[in-house]
Design a protein around this motif. Structure first.
Motif, short mmCIF file in Angstrom:
data_model
loop_
_atom_site.label_atom_id
_atom_site.label_comp_id
_atom_site.label_asym_id
_atom_site.label_seq_id
_atom_site.Cartn_x
_atom_site.Cartn_y
_atom_site.Cartn_z
N ASN A 1 -22.91 25.23 48.36
CA ASN A 1 -21.89 26.19 48.77
C ASN A 1 -21.14 26.68 47.52
OD1 ASN A 1 -19.05 27.00 49.69
ND2 ASN A 1 -20.14 26.79 51.64
N THR A 2 -20.87 27.99 47.44
CA THR A 2 -20.25 28.54 46.24
C THR A 2 -18.91 29.24 46.48
OG1 THR A 2 -21.58 30.57 46.50
CG2 THR A 2 -22.45 28.85 45.02
N ARG A 3 -18.27 28.98 47.59
CA ARG A 3 -16.97 29.62 47.84
C ARG A 3 -15.95 29.25 46.75
NH1 ARG A 3 -14.31 31.86 52.21
NH2 ARG A 3 -16.36 32.80 52.53
N ASP A 4 -15.90 27.98 46.36
CA ASP A 4 -14.97 27.58 45.30
C ASP A 4 -15.26 28.30 43.99
OD1 ASP A 4 -13.69 25.89 47.04
OD2 ASP A 4 -14.32 24.03 46.08
N VAL A 5 -16.53 28.46 43.69
CA VAL A 5 -16.93 29.16 42.46
C VAL A 5 -16.34 30.57 42.44
CG1 VAL A 5 -18.91 30.32 41.37
CG2 VAL A 5 -19.06 27.90 41.97
N HIS A 6 -16.44 31.29 43.54
CA HIS A 6 -15.96 32.67 43.57
C HIS A 6 -14.44 32.74 43.47
CE1 HIS A 6 -19.85 34.42 44.06
NE2 HIS A 6 -20.13 33.63 45.07
N ILE A 7 -13.74 31.76 44.02
CA ILE A 7 -12.29 31.71 43.88
C ILE A 7 -11.91 31.54 42.41
CG2 ILE A 7 -10.22 30.32 44.38
CD1 ILE A 7 -11.52 29.71 47.13
N LEU A 8 -12.64 30.66 41.72
CA LEU A 8 -12.34 30.42 40.30
C LEU A 8 -12.72 31.62 39.43
CD1 LEU A 8 -13.33 26.67 39.85
CD2 LEU A 8 -11.06 27.68 40.22
N LYS B 1 -10.80 36.11 36.16
CA LYS B 1 -10.67 37.54 35.91
C LYS B 1 -9.25 37.90 35.49
CE LYS B 1 -10.87 40.29 39.48
NZ LYS B 1 -11.44 41.10 40.60
N SER B 2 -8.28 37.29 36.12
CA SER B 2 -6.89 37.59 35.80
C SER B 2 -6.49 37.10 34.41
CB SER B 2 -5.95 36.97 36.85
OG SER B 2 -6.00 35.55 36.81
N HIS B 3 -7.36 36.29 33.79
CA HIS B 3 -7.09 35.78 32.44
C HIS B 3 -8.10 36.30 31.42
CE1 HIS B 3 -4.81 33.00 34.99
NE2 HIS B 3 -4.08 32.75 33.93
N GLY B 4 -8.87 37.32 31.82
CA GLY B 4 -9.81 37.94 30.89
C GLY B 4 -11.00 37.08 30.50
N LEU B 5 -11.32 36.08 31.32
CA LEU B 5 -12.40 35.16 30.98
C LEU B 5 -13.45 35.07 32.10
CD1 LEU B 5 -10.30 32.31 29.33
CD2 LEU B 5 -11.93 33.80 28.17
N GLN B 6 -13.55 36.12 32.90
CA GLN B 6 -14.46 36.06 34.04
C GLN B 6 -15.91 35.95 33.63
OE1 GLN B 6 -15.00 39.53 36.55
NE2 GLN B 6 -14.82 38.28 38.40
N THR B 7 -16.35 36.80 32.71
CA THR B 7 -17.75 36.75 32.29
C THR B 7 -18.07 35.42 31.61
OG1 THR B 7 -18.04 39.13 32.11
CG2 THR B 7 -19.51 37.79 30.79
N GLN B 8 -17.14 34.92 30.80
CA GLN B 8 -17.37 33.64 30.14
C GLN B 8 -17.57 32.52 31.16
OE1 GLN B 8 -15.24 35.99 29.32
NE2 GLN B 8 -14.64 35.92 27.16
N LEU B 9 -16.74 32.49 32.19
CA LEU B 9 -16.88 31.44 33.21
C LEU B 9 -18.14 31.66 34.03
CD1 LEU B 9 -15.74 28.94 34.58
CD2 LEU B 9 -14.46 30.44 36.12
N LYS B 10 -18.44 32.90 34.34
CA LYS B 10 -19.64 33.20 35.13
C LYS B 10 -20.89 32.67 34.43
CE LYS B 10 -21.71 35.62 38.52
NZ LYS B 10 -21.36 35.62 39.95
N LEU B 11 -21.03 32.97 33.15
CA LEU B 11 -22.20 32.54 32.40
C LEU B 11 -22.23 31.02 32.23
CD1 LEU B 11 -22.45 35.35 29.71
CD2 LEU B 11 -23.62 35.17 31.91
N ARG B 12 -21.04 30.43 32.06
CA ARG B 12 -20.96 28.97 31.94
C ARG B 12 -21.45 28.30 33.22
NH1 ARG B 12 -21.39 24.54 31.04
NH2 ARG B 12 -23.02 25.50 29.84
N LEU B 13 -21.10 28.88 34.37
CA LEU B 13 -21.51 28.31 35.66
C LEU B 13 -22.99 28.51 35.92
CD1 LEU B 13 -18.38 29.33 37.74
CD2 LEU B 13 -19.06 27.00 37.11
N PHE B 14 -23.53 29.66 35.51
CA PHE B 14 -24.98 29.86 35.60
C PHE B 14 -25.70 28.74 34.82
CE2 PHE B 14 -24.68 34.62 36.52
CZ PHE B 14 -25.37 34.55 37.73
N GLU B 15 -25.25 28.49 33.61
CA GLU B 15 -25.89 27.46 32.79
C GLU B 15 -25.72 26.08 33.39
OE1 GLU B 15 -25.48 27.35 28.61
OE2 GLU B 15 -25.48 29.52 28.37
N ALA C 1 -14.01 24.20 29.64
CA ALA C 1 -14.98 24.62 28.62
C ALA C 1 -14.76 26.04 28.14
CB ALA C 1 -16.41 24.46 29.17
N VAL C 2 -14.24 26.90 29.01
CA VAL C 2 -14.01 28.29 28.61
C VAL C 2 -12.55 28.57 28.27
CG1 VAL C 2 -15.99 29.12 29.94
CG2 VAL C 2 -13.71 29.14 30.99
N GLY C 3 -11.73 27.53 28.26
CA GLY C 3 -10.35 27.68 27.84
C GLY C 3 -9.37 28.08 28.92
N LEU C 4 -9.73 27.83 30.17
CA LEU C 4 -8.82 28.13 31.28
C LEU C 4 -7.99 26.90 31.65
CD1 LEU C 4 -11.24 30.27 33.44
CD2 LEU C 4 -9.03 31.06 32.58
#
Length: 220
Positions: A101-108, A113-127, A148-151
């Motif tokens: 289930n990925t509902r928590d992932v999408h919330i994070l 996104k509000s901290h300018g690190l959405q793509t960084q977290l997205k790619l980190r989660l893919f990996e 890991a991405v500084g959030l």
């Protein structure tokens, strides 16, 4: 007026085609040298919104959802792993791997996104999911990826307990479903057109070149 190309990408971090498509897109952006001319925003789409907390073994999941035999499911996973390697990404489909289930992932990702690190977290989660055999439905794992991405881990985990944040994700998902989006990856091009599925390098190059040319004409 902005001179940036806006790409809104609907995807899920447990979708192998989503990361294959993104890595191809990324390579084209780098080849064209337009990193500063492209703005990417990720939007939520749950492949399995009703997935139970314990998840489901991936081969059995594919068999049940898509009507594939075990042999065909394994062959498809092998094919995707090869395409991932060609795109520069490791898709490690291991024995016992589960879809989760990925509902928590999408919330994070919304929080990031509000901290300018959405793509960084997205790619980190893919990996984390595809390359490192991590369960991205496990909040301890998610805490580690936030860090890991500084959030701020504490604030990120607090968002998971916020019913308002959970409802916002559902509203966003319903909006895109209402727009006719039923599969991912789907990319919205400058809020005016859709590109569905993981495309090849040539297609991404053609699309980005066309969008760049339109921007150049507007700015002349």
């Amino acid at each position: 007026m902005t001179d940036k190309i806006k790409l809104d990408i609907l995807s899920d971090v447990v979708c192998p085609w989503c990361i294959i498509g993104y890595k191809r897109l990324e390579s084209v952006i780098l080849q064209m040298g337009i990193e500063d001319r492209v703005e990417i925003e990720w939007h939520p789409f749950e492949l399995n919104p009703h997935m139970p907390p314990e998840g489901e073994e991936i081969v059995g999941h594919m068999s049940g959802k898509y009507g594939m035999t075990r042999a065909v499911s394994l062959q498809n996973l092998g094919n995707m792993a090869q395409l991932g390697e060609e795109a520069g990404f490791k898709l490690d489909f291991f024995d016992g791997m589960k879809m989760v289930n990925t509902r928590d992932v999408h919330i994070l990702l919304d929080y990031a996104k509000s901290h300018g690190l959405q793509t960084q977290l997205k790619l980190r989660l893919f990996e984390a999911f595809f390359s490192e055999r991590k369960d991205v439905s496990d909040r301890k794992v998610l805490a580690g990826e936030l860090d890991a991405v500084g959030l701020d881990v504490e604030k990120g985990l607090a968002a998971l307990k916020d019913e308002g944040a959970r409802e916002r994700i559902q509203i966003q998902e319903n909006y895109w479903l209402g727009m006719g989006i039923s599969s991912v990856p789907t990319m919205v091009l400058n809020q005016s057109g859709f590109l569905r599925g993981a495309q090849g390098i040539d297609t991404y190059k053609m699309v980005l070149t066309g969008l760049m040319n339109k921007k150049e004409k507007i700015l002349m």
